[in-house]
Enzyme design. Structure first.
Site, PDB file in Angstrom:
ATOM      1  N   ASP A 148      36.812   4.428 -39.564  1.00  0.00           N
ATOM      2  CA  ASP A 148      35.748   4.559 -39.970  1.00  0.00           C
ATOM      3  C   ASP A 148      35.086   4.274 -40.850  1.00  0.00           C
ATOM      4  O   ASP A 148      36.127   3.079 -41.684  1.00  0.00           O
ATOM      5  CB  ASP A 148      35.530   5.950 -40.461  1.00  0.00           C
ATOM      6  CG  ASP A 148      34.476   6.783 -41.387  1.00  0.00           C
ATOM      7  OD1 ASP A 148      33.061   6.314 -41.702  1.00  0.00           O
ATOM      8  OD2 ASP A 148      34.335   7.800 -41.575  1.00  0.00           O
ATOM      9  N   GLN A 168      21.499   6.997 -38.897  1.00  0.00           N
ATOM     10  CA  GLN A 168      20.821   8.471 -39.700  1.00  0.00           C
ATOM     11  C   GLN A 168      19.762   8.678 -39.442  1.00  0.00           C
ATOM     12  O   GLN A 168      18.881   9.174 -38.826  1.00  0.00           O
ATOM     13  CB  GLN A 168      21.213   7.808 -41.583  1.00  0.00           C
ATOM     14  CG  GLN A 168      22.481   7.167 -41.604  1.00  0.00           C
ATOM     15  CD  GLN A 168      24.016   8.558 -41.610  1.00  0.00           C
ATOM     16  OE1 GLN A 168      23.255   9.606 -41.183  1.00  0.00           O
ATOM     17  NE2 GLN A 168      25.137   8.242 -41.417  1.00  0.00           N
ATOM     18  N   GLY A 214      25.533  11.621 -40.164  1.00  0.00           N
ATOM     19  CA  GLY A 214      24.719  12.282 -41.067  1.00  0.00           C
ATOM     20  C   GLY A 214      24.613  14.082 -40.325  1.00  0.00           C
ATOM     21  O   GLY A 214      24.049  14.460 -40.578  1.00  0.00           O
ATOM     22  N   ASP A 230      35.453  13.096 -33.076  1.00  0.00           N
ATOM     23  CA  ASP A 230      36.575  12.957 -33.711  1.00  0.00           C
ATOM     24  C   ASP A 230      36.476  14.284 -34.419  1.00  0.00           C
ATOM     25  O   ASP A 230      35.089  14.229 -34.930  1.00  0.00           O
ATOM     26  CB  ASP A 230      36.449  12.264 -34.830  1.00  0.00           C
ATOM     27  CG  ASP A 230      35.911  11.094 -35.924  1.00  0.00           C
ATOM     28  OD1 ASP A 230      36.054  11.733 -37.015  1.00  0.00           O
ATOM     29  OD2 ASP A 230      34.526  11.437 -35.696  1.00  0.00           O
TER      30      ASP A 230
END
Length: 379
Positions: free
Chosen positions: A95, A197, A224, A274
Site C-alpha cells: 500500500d 477514487q 475509497g 485484502d
C-alpha cells in the site's frame, strides 16, 4: 525479468466473476485471491512458514507508511528488500500510505506537494510526496506498488470528493513519471497499480476509472470504499468501477472485507482483496467457518470437543477443538490468538479457492447464493 501479466481464464454467463492467473517474478497468483495483510512485514501472530503450508497464501501485503518508520529504509535496503528481510519468497504488494493519510486526519496536512504527517511512534514530522512514495516502495521491494492517493472520508461533499479525486490524478501522473524514470531494485520487476477514487458520486467514479484506465497500467485498484458507507453502496460503486475498468487487467478492491463482501464482489468482477478482518477479528475471538460465525469465548463452546472446522485443511483447524481454543482465549494464552488467526486466514484462502473452482466449473452464482446464508449464520 518481465512485467506483471494477467491471463483471464474463465467467466460465467450469469455472473461477472472471473478466474485468472497473475504472473510476477516471484511467482503466480491464481485469482480471485485474498491477500493477508502484513502491515509491518509480518502477518500478525503468523509465521511465514504457516502462511505457506497451513494458510496457502500466494501473496501478502506490506505497508509503506509503517515500514518506512520501522524498520526504516536503510535496514530494508541493507537486507536486500522486504522479501529477504522477512523470508517471504512469493509476491508482495505494498500500500502507498494513502489510507494512513486518511486515518491520521488529526496529525497530517495535505497540500499539492504531498502530505506532511507526524509519526504515530515518536511525533517526528515527515513528508510523503508521490515521488518519495515511489522511491520508498522501490526500496521496500514490492512486486506490486500502489500509487499515492488521497482516500476521502465518508461522507464527503461533492466539492471535496471532486477536488480530492483530481489531486489523486495529479499525484498519479507524478507517480508514473517517477516510476518510469527509476530502475527496478533487487533484480526483479516492480509494477505500479493506480487507484480509482471519487467518493460516492457516480460521475466522479466514472471519470476516475476512465482516467486510471488511460494509464494502461498492468493492473488497477478501487480505493475509497469500505470506509463507512452502507454495504449496498459499496456494492453499487464496486459494480460501477468493474464495468468501467479494463477487462484484461486485474482489479483490486482495497480493504474489503467480510467473507460475504468478498463473494458478492467477486460476483461483480473483482479479482484481488485484502483486509485485516481475519486476523484482527480472530485475535478478538471471532472465527469465520464453513458453517457460520463463532464467538469462541462463548460458554457454549466450553465442552465442545469437535474440531474448529473439519472442512479446512490446516493444522489449526484440523488438530484443535473448539473447547481447547476457548480455554486458550479465556486463559489469555498467546497460542489462542495464533490459532484463531491461522484458522481465519485459512478459511479466507479456502473461500476464494472454492470461488475460483466454481467459476471454472461455470456454477459460481448458484454456489454463492447457496453458501452465503450459511457463512453469515451466527453459531
Amino acid at each position: 525479468m518481465a512485467a506483471l501479466t494477467f491471463e483471464l481464464q474463465k467467466t460465467n454467463d450469469n455472473s461477472k466473476a472471473r478466474a485468472g492467473v497473475i504472473t510476477t517474478d516471484h511467482g503466480q497468483i491464481e485469482t480471485p485471491i485474498f491477500m493477508p495483510v502484513g502491515t509491518v512485514g509480518s502477518v500478525k501472530a503468523v509465521t511465514q512458514q504457516q502462511l505457506n503450508t497451513d494458510i496457502k497464501a500466494q501473496i501478502i501485503l506490506g505497508n509503506t507508511y509503517h515500514l518506512y518508520l520501522r524498520p526504516g529504509l536503510e535496514v530494508l535496503e541493507a537486507a536486500g528488500g522486504l522479501h529477504k528481510f522477512n523470508g517471504w519468497s512469493k509476491p508482495i504488494l505494498t500500500d502507498s500510505g494513502g489510507y494512513q493519510v486518511f486515518s491520521l486526519a488529526a496529525s497530517r496536512k495535505i497540500t499539492e506537494e504531498g502530505v506532511m504527517f507526524q509519526s504515530h511512534i515518536d511525533g517526528s514530522r515527515h513528508m510523503f510526496s508521490p515521488e518519495r512514495v515511489m522511491d520508498i516502495e522501490r526500496t521496500i521491494g514490492a512486486d506490486i506498488m500502489m500509487a499515492f492517493d488521497e482516500c476521502p472520508p465518508y461522507p464527503s461533499d461533492y466539492k471535496y470528493a471532486k477536488n480530492s479525486m483530481h489531486l489523486t490524478h495529479r499525484w498519479l501522473d507524478r507517480c508514473f513519471t517517477r516510476f518510469n524514470s527509476t530502475e527496478d531494485k533487487y533484480g526483479y520487476t516492480q509494477n505500479l497499480f493506480p487507484i480509482v477514487q471519487g467518493g460516492t458520486y457516480k460521475d466522479l467514479r466514472v471519470e476516475s476509472c476512465q482516467y486510471i484506465a488511460s494509464k494502461d497500467a498492468v493492473g488497477n485498484a478501487i480505493g475509497g470504499l469500505s470506509v463507512g458507507e452502507p454495504m449496498e453502496m459499496m456494492y453499487e460503486f464496486t459494480q460501477l468501477c468493474c464495468e468501467e475498468l479494463p477487462e484484461n487487467k486485474p482489479r483490486y478492491l482495497m480493504g474489503v472485507g467480510t467473507p460475504w463482501n468478498i463473494l458478492n464482489c467477486i460476483h461483480l468482477g473483482v479479482d484481488m482483496f485484502d483486509c485485516v478482518m481475519p486476523t484482527r477479528n480472530g485475535r478478538n475471538g471471532m472465527l469465520f467457518t464453513t458453517k457460520g460465525v463463532i464467538n469462541i469465548r462463548n460458554k457454549k463452546w466450553a465442552s465442545d470437543f469437535s474440531l474448529l472446522d473439519d472442512e479446512l485443511d490446516n493444522n489449526a483447524s484440523n488438530y484443535y477443538t473448539k473447547a481447547y481454543l476457548r480455554h486458550l482465549f479465556v486463559s489469555d494464552e498467546i497460542l489462542g490468538l495464533q490459532l484463531a488467526s491461522i484458522h481465519n486466514l485459512s478459511f479466507y484462502l479456502w473461500l476464494v479457492k472454492q470461488a475460483r473452482e466454481h467459476i471454472l466449473a461455470g456454477d459460481f452464482a448458484s454456489w454463492k447464493d447457496d453458501i452465503l446464508p450459511v457463512l453469515q449464520t451466527r453459531l
